[in-house]
Design a protein around this motif. Structure first.
Motif, PDB file in Angstrom:
ATOM      1  N   THR A  97     -36.981  12.631  -4.223  1.00  0.00           N
ATOM      2  CA  THR A  97     -36.214  13.164  -2.927  1.00  0.00           C
ATOM      3  C   THR A  97     -35.038  12.651  -2.918  1.00  0.00           C
ATOM      4  O   THR A  97     -35.019  11.226  -3.081  1.00  0.00           O
ATOM      5  CB  THR A  97     -37.288  12.835  -2.055  1.00  0.00           C
ATOM      6  N   PRO A  98     -33.911  13.134  -2.530  1.00  0.00           N
ATOM      7  CA  PRO A  98     -32.616  12.418  -2.350  1.00  0.00           C
ATOM      8  C   PRO A  98     -32.266  11.802  -1.260  1.00  0.00           C
ATOM      9  O   PRO A  98     -32.847  12.171  -0.031  1.00  0.00           O
ATOM     10  CB  PRO A  98     -31.496  13.499  -2.502  1.00  0.00           C
ATOM     11  N   HIS A  99     -31.591  10.560  -1.104  1.00  0.00           N
ATOM     12  CA  HIS A  99     -31.533   9.733   0.100  1.00  0.00           C
ATOM     13  C   HIS A  99     -30.154   9.345   0.014  1.00  0.00           C
ATOM     14  O   HIS A  99     -29.443   8.774  -1.048  1.00  0.00           O
ATOM     15  CB  HIS A  99     -32.344   8.506   0.059  1.00  0.00           C
ATOM     16  N   GLY A 100     -29.441   9.209   1.091  1.00  0.00           N
ATOM     17  CA  GLY A 100     -28.186   8.472   1.229  1.00  0.00           C
ATOM     18  C   GLY A 100     -26.954   9.307   0.817  1.00  0.00           C
ATOM     19  O   GLY A 100     -25.792   8.625   0.823  1.00  0.00           O
ATOM     20  N   PHE A 101     -27.089  10.435   0.475  1.00  0.00           N
ATOM     21  CA  PHE A 101     -26.018  11.149   0.028  1.00  0.00           C
ATOM     22  C   PHE A 101     -24.914  11.240   1.183  1.00  0.00           C
ATOM     23  O   PHE A 101     -23.511  11.299   1.041  1.00  0.00           O
ATOM     24  CB  PHE A 101     -26.400  12.618  -0.318  1.00  0.00           C
ATOM     25  N   LEU A 102     -25.349  11.572   2.381  1.00  0.00           N
ATOM     26  CA  LEU A 102     -24.233  11.508   3.430  1.00  0.00           C
ATOM     27  C   LEU A 102     -23.715  10.471   4.057  1.00  0.00           C
ATOM     28  O   LEU A 102     -22.579  10.153   4.328  1.00  0.00           O
ATOM     29  CB  LEU A 102     -25.128  11.899   4.953  1.00  0.00           C
ATOM     30  N   ALA A 103     -24.405   9.239   3.773  1.00  0.00           N
ATOM     31  CA  ALA A 103     -23.675   8.021   3.936  1.00  0.00           C
ATOM     32  C   ALA A 103     -22.645   7.883   2.966  1.00  0.00           C
ATOM     33  O   ALA A 103     -21.567   7.293   3.165  1.00  0.00           O
ATOM     34  CB  ALA A 103     -24.842   6.825   3.711  1.00  0.00           C
ATOM     35  N   TYR A 104     -22.942   8.047   1.708  1.00  0.00           N
ATOM     36  CA  TYR A 104     -21.821   8.110   0.449  1.00  0.00           C
ATOM     37  C   TYR A 104     -20.757   9.122   1.155  1.00  0.00           C
ATOM     38  O   TYR A 104     -19.566   8.647   1.041  1.00  0.00           O
ATOM     39  CB  TYR A 104     -22.392   8.334  -0.791  1.00  0.00           C
ATOM     40  N   GLY A 105     -21.077  10.340   1.143  1.00  0.00           N
ATOM     41  CA  GLY A 105     -20.319  11.430   1.284  1.00  0.00           C
ATOM     42  C   GLY A 105     -19.199  10.913   2.946  1.00  0.00           C
ATOM     43  O   GLY A 105     -17.899  11.259   2.699  1.00  0.00           O
ATOM     44  N   LYS A 106     -19.916  10.540   3.881  1.00  0.00           N
ATOM     45  CA  LYS A 106     -18.995  10.185   5.086  1.00  0.00           C
ATOM     46  C   LYS A 106     -17.669   8.950   4.787  1.00  0.00           C
ATOM     47  O   LYS A 106     -16.730   9.172   5.078  1.00  0.00           O
ATOM     48  CB  LYS A 106     -19.913   9.708   6.354  1.00  0.00           C
ATOM     49  N   PHE A 107     -18.472   7.839   4.072  1.00  0.00           N
ATOM     50  CA  PHE A 107     -17.506   6.778   3.380  1.00  0.00           C
ATOM     51  C   PHE A 107     -16.265   7.563   2.582  1.00  0.00           C
ATOM     52  O   PHE A 107     -15.031   7.241   2.621  1.00  0.00           O
ATOM     53  CB  PHE A 107     -18.068   5.565   2.829  1.00  0.00           C
ATOM     54  N   MET A 108     -16.698   8.301   1.555  1.00  0.00           N
ATOM     55  CA  MET A 108     -15.713   8.893   0.541  1.00  0.00           C
ATOM     56  C   MET A 108     -14.679   9.745   1.157  1.00  0.00           C
ATOM     57  O   MET A 108     -13.550   9.586   0.969  1.00  0.00           O
ATOM     58  CB  MET A 108     -16.501   9.609  -0.537  1.00  0.00           C
ATOM     59  N   GLN A 109     -15.458  10.446   2.413  1.00  0.00           N
ATOM     60  CA  GLN A 109     -14.222  11.147   3.096  1.00  0.00           C
ATOM     61  C   GLN A 109     -13.436  10.422   3.812  1.00  0.00           C
ATOM     62  O   GLN A 109     -12.054  10.779   3.907  1.00  0.00           O
ATOM     63  CB  GLN A 109     -14.838  12.443   4.029  1.00  0.00           C
ATOM     64  N   GLN A 110     -13.816   9.471   4.507  1.00  0.00           N
ATOM     65  CA  GLN A 110     -13.142   8.310   5.229  1.00  0.00           C
ATOM     66  C   GLN A 110     -11.882   7.738   4.317  1.00  0.00           C
ATOM     67  O   GLN A 110     -10.513   7.613   4.920  1.00  0.00           O
ATOM     68  CB  GLN A 110     -13.907   7.392   5.735  1.00  0.00           C
ATOM     69  N   ILE A 111     -12.108   7.495   3.326  1.00  0.00           N
ATOM     70  CA  ILE A 111     -11.223   6.763   2.224  1.00  0.00           C
ATOM     71  C   ILE A 111     -10.366   7.987   1.514  1.00  0.00           C
ATOM     72  O   ILE A 111      -9.705   7.322   0.455  1.00  0.00           O
ATOM     73  CB  ILE A 111     -11.797   5.757   1.497  1.00  0.00           C
TER      74      ILE A 111
END
Length: 304
Positions: A290-304
């Motif tokens: 089960t995937p976890h944390g994709f949104l946390a990475y995605g939000k940060f990647m979009q931010q930078i």
């Protein structure tokens, strides 16, 4: 939440529903099995469940009419390029390259997560205590500039140095095994890698100055994925692949000794079964589909 993140949330929710449906009902014998499939992954303990599938011949037994090729590549970007070129049908890699490919329209279909792993930045230099001690010219090895390790370093730089890009010029792209050797021979100041390489580095006298779990929480490291086009043409096959992945995951968790034997054999004896057994049960490492944390990475990647 921006449009890309809303699309990501919908995508991951749908991916989870697909996985649930696939796991909740028996999969029929795949009548849509392809004539050949290339499965690509990278070096490291993170791919243990795929290696177990390969060593046990799980897919080959289910689909005797399909020719399987298993390829080990140096980074997720190479796998992404192979998928785009149609040379790879199923790939595995970190969240960073996956999200970049998904956002750029590669057409990914997430099959399942492989694991959750705490990634470490290890140095052999006793004077380096934190990112604040890293100077220009000090080389930090990792698989690639868009690897999940690069995202981890940028998040650490943002928190400790106030600038996510402060250490971008220190990054050196190098495959995990070569990075391990380079760190031990003083050619790298630090190495942001993955198990088992980070375990070996600490055992050789290195110390950890950055943890991915401290930055993003407990989260997926690597996943396995295909494309929408391949899925649409081979739905039963992909669902059977997912079931085999679940079975391999359960096997690694419940029979680590036997899994360690298979991994040692696959490595050509470079590490003993006892070493693999210790690594498989190491703190900060869990095998999950089960995937976890994709949104946390995605939000940060979009931010930078």
């Amino acid at each position: 939440m921006a449009m890309a993140l809303r699309r990501l949330l919908v995508f991951l929710t749908f991916a989870g529903l697909v996985a649930f449906v696939a796991s909740a009902a028996p999969v029929r014998a795949a009548s849509d099995a392809p004539s050949s499939v290339t499965i690509a992954y990278q070096p490291g303990l993170s791919y243990a469940t795929l290696i177990v599938m390969k060593e046990q011949g799980t897919l080959e037994k289910q689909f005797p009419g399909t020719k399987f090729a298993w390829r080990v590549l140096g980074n997720g970007a190479a796998i992404r390029d192979g998928i785009i070129a149609g040379q790879i049908q199923i790939g595995a890699g970190g969240v960073g390259p996956f999200l970049i490919g998904w956002d750029k329209g590669v057409g990914y279909r997430l099959i399942g997560s492989l694991n959750e792993m705490d990634l470490w930045l290890v140095t052999m230099d006793p004077k380096i205590k934190s990112l604040k001690d890293i100077k220009p010219g000090m080389r930090i090895g990792m698989p690639g500039i868009d690897a999940i390790q690069a995202i981890v370093l940028k998040r650490g730089a943002e928190r400790e140095l106030g600038n996510a890009h402060a250490l971008d010029q220190n990054i050196v792209a190098i495959p995990h095994p070569l990075g391990l050797q380079a760190l031990e021979h003083g050619q790298l100041m630090g190495h942001l890698t993955s198990p088992p390489f980070q375990f070996e580095e600490v055992a050789a006298g290195g110390h950890v100055i950055l943890h991915s779990f401290d930055l993003f929480g407990v989260s997926t490291f690597n996943s396995v994925y295909t494309t929408e086009a391949f899925y649409d043409g081979h739905k039963d096959f992909v669902k059977a692949f997912y079931q085999s992945l679940k079975a391999a995951t359960a096997f690694v968790k419940s029979h680590p000794n036997e899994a360690a034997e298979l991994l040692s054999r696959d490595s050509g004896g470079k590490a003993t079964p006892a070493q693999f057994d210790g690594w498989l049960t190491h703190k900060g490492l869990a095998f999950e589909t089960t995937p976890h944390g994709f949104l946390a990475y995605g939000k940060f990647m979009q931010q930078i």
